[in-house]
Design a protein around this motif. Structure first.
Motif, PDB file in Angstrom:
ATOM      1  N   PRO A 188       0.847  -1.204   0.000  1.00  0.00           N
ATOM      2  CA  PRO A 188       0.000   0.000   0.000  1.00  0.00           C
ATOM      3  C   PRO A 188       0.876   1.245   0.000  1.00  0.00           C
ATOM      4  O   PRO A 188       1.795   1.368   0.799  1.00  0.00           O
ATOM      5  CB  PRO A 188      -0.781  -0.120   1.315  1.00  0.00           C
ATOM      6  N   GLU A 190      -6.573  -2.853   0.406  1.00  0.00           N
ATOM      7  CA  GLU A 190      -5.694  -1.821   0.975  1.00  0.00           C
ATOM      8  C   GLU A 190      -6.149  -0.409   0.647  1.00  0.00           C
ATOM      9  O   GLU A 190      -5.592   0.575   1.154  1.00  0.00           O
ATOM     10  CB  GLU A 190      -4.264  -2.029   0.450  1.00  0.00           C
ATOM     11  N   ARG A 215      -4.421   5.622   0.186  1.00  0.00           N
ATOM     12  CA  ARG A 215      -3.509   4.523  -0.120  1.00  0.00           C
ATOM     13  C   ARG A 215      -4.097   3.626  -1.213  1.00  0.00           C
ATOM     14  O   ARG A 215      -5.303   3.398  -1.283  1.00  0.00           O
ATOM     15  CB  ARG A 215      -3.248   3.649   1.113  1.00  0.00           C
ATOM     16  N   ILE A 216      -3.205   3.090  -2.039  1.00  0.00           N
ATOM     17  CA  ILE A 216      -3.538   2.057  -3.010  1.00  0.00           C
ATOM     18  C   ILE A 216      -2.220   1.407  -3.414  1.00  0.00           C
ATOM     19  O   ILE A 216      -1.166   2.053  -3.373  1.00  0.00           O
ATOM     20  CB  ILE A 216      -4.291   2.623  -4.238  1.00  0.00           C
ATOM     21  N   SER A 217      -2.249   0.150  -3.795  1.00  0.00           N
ATOM     22  CA  SER A 217      -1.021  -0.512  -4.244  1.00  0.00           C
ATOM     23  C   SER A 217      -0.838  -0.304  -5.742  1.00  0.00           C
ATOM     24  O   SER A 217      -1.796  -0.029  -6.475  1.00  0.00           O
ATOM     25  CB  SER A 217      -1.083  -2.007  -3.936  1.00  0.00           C
TER      26      SER A 217
END
Length: 486
Positions: free
Chosen positions: A76, A362, A376-378
């Motif tokens: 994340p 996430e 947040r982000i992957s």
């Protein structure tokens, strides 16, 4: 029928070759991946003193051929303004590219034959993300053309479509006058910003006020300076007192002409001051005051303005990375007709993604613009979303919203004269400690890839070289040539 002995050595050799060939075909048919950073990217990170584990990179074919490259893809990360891509995709799918917002003037009475409106004038907004000075002026001109001249009552501001808590504009980065820190509003008139032009001339600096406003007086004394133009805003000393802005300092001659946007007024004061100035220019007058209130049921529509379509709005939003516009669009994703909230918008977006098979556990959405320390982000999730958008019905509008390398927007001056020029459509992002990019790259052989790179590190500001190196590697077809994928 000929019977073959199991002890026949030729048969064993033949079977062995078949098995090897089958495994080889299976091996090369499977999408493989490399997790070692490309040399040029690794070198750029080293020069910037950014450790490799502070970067997350995913390069994926949009045509279903698997990953070319994945490094730290499941971590994340703060995506900064790249989060606008999630907002854009969700908005195009949930609202539709033709969605518009209406801003209108209402009254409980008709104006008389002399242009006198004896009651109050109600200005009701629905969250138009693009109600610029020019469009607001046209709305006032429309009101004037319909016979209104003198408003005996108040200007009542109806912003009931949004329910956004009051916030400190300087809370994010201690820069309360910066226009990008303006909060969303159902009546976002000209982004609540004053526009000034600074122009270096032979005799000094010419200072132009482009936005009229009766509620602030500007005193500017800026002298001509020397040196490069980088960081020119930091050379200005801007001080605010009630109803007044004092702007001093120096402006480098090398800058030529630059635009300065400042937001010193509250939303009510900004709309009131702008309305009075423009209405006076049109020959009208307002005798009452500006105040908050709701438009009464049964009111008469006097004039209305419909915004550009969403497809046009997200193009301007992403090309120039407007946080204010993104937050307006994000709030529209709350499907309540009134009292929309960012929390409800985030919940709807997450639910829609899950329904589309995009499970991003996430994901953290705060305001959909990337101007956040919480979002947040992957890289893996962002890449999956980019591929999903590519395959969607609104792909042309999504793609058209992205800055084109060496051509326009925030990518206008990057990768000029390289294989990526005109081939890479990339949304960039930047915060203190965050440098990101995501979008699409077509390589020299015509193959298209979703490319995502996130850097979260105190030295991230120096990470642009690593981002450009990755985009160039993909554009030149070098990653594909290595046979890397996931």
């Amino acid at each position: 029928m000929r019977r073959v002995s199991a002890a026949n050595p030729n048969l064993h050799s033949w079977l062995a070759v078949r098995v090897v060939l089958c495994f080889a075909l299976l091996f090369f048919a499977m999408p493989l991946f490399a997790d070692e950073l490309p040399k040029s990217v690794r070198q750029a990170l080293t020069r910037a003193r950014i450790p490799e584990d502070a970067a997350a990179i995913v390069v994926e074919s949009v045509e279903g051929n698997g990953f070319l490259f994945s490094h730290n893809g499941e971590a994340p990360m703060n995506p900064a303004s790249v989060m606008k891509l999630v907002t854009t995709h969700a908005a195009l799918e949930l609202l539709g590219p033709g969605n518009t917002w209406r801003t209108a003037f209402w009254s409980e009475v008709e104006p008389d034959e002399n242009g006198l409106l004896r009651g109050h004038l109600y200005l009701k907004g629905s969250g138009d993300p693009a109600l610029t000075l020019e469009r607001f002026w046209r709305l006032l001109r429309q009101l004037r053309a319909r016979g209104v001249r003198t408003i005996a009552g108040d200007l009542v501001l109806d912003r009931s479509a949004f329910r956004v808590p009051a916030s400190d504009p300087g809370a994010f980065d201690k820069r309360p006058l910066r226009a990008y820190n303006v909060a969303p509003d159902a009546l976002l008139v000209d982004f609540f910003a004053l526009r000034f032009i600074l122009r270096s001339e032979e005799g000094g600096v010419r200072f132009l006020e482009e936005t009229p406003n009766d509620n602030v007086r500007v005193a500017a004394n800026v002298v001509l300076g020397q040196g490069g133009c980088d960081g020119w805003r930091s050379r200005l000393d801007i001080r605010q007192t009630p109803g007044r802005l004092d702007i001093t300092g120096n402006f480098p001659a090398s800058c030529g002409e630059r635009t300065l946007l400042l937001s010193p007024l509250s939303p009510d004061a900004h709309i009131d001051g702008l309305f009075r100035a423009l209405w006076r220019e049109l020959g009208g007058s307002l005798q009452g005051k500006a105040r908050l209130g709701d438009t009464p049921t049964g009111s008469i529509l006097l004039a209305a303005h419909d915004s550009p379509q969403l497809s046009e709005i997200v193009r301007d939003m992403n090309k120039w990375s407007s946080n204010v516009v993104a937050r307006q669009v994000f709030l529209a994703l709350d499907d309540e007709e009134t009292l929309r909230t960012e929390a409800a918008a985030a919940k709807r977006v997450a639910g829609w993604l899950l329904k589309e098979g995009l499970n991003f556990p996430e994901l953290v959405l705060e305001n959909g613009s990337g101007l956040s320390r919480q979002e947040r982000i992957s890289a893996d999730s962002m890449s999956r979303m980019l591929v999903h958008a590519w395959k969607g019905a609104n792909m042309p509008d999504f793609l058209a919203s992205l800055p084109v390398a060496a051509i326009d927007g925030t990518m206008q001056k990057r990768l000029v004269g390289t294989a990526a020029a005109g081939r890479a459509r990339i949304k960039t992002g930047s915060l203190d400690g965050v440098k990101t990019a995501a979008g699409y790259v077509q390589d020299v052989r015509g193959r298209r890839y979703a490319v995502t790179i996130f850097i979260n590190h105190p030295n991230a500001g120096a990470g642009q070289g690593a981002i450009d190196a990755l985009i160039l590697q993909v554009a030149e077809g070098l990653l594909a040539g290595q046979g890397a994928g996931k």
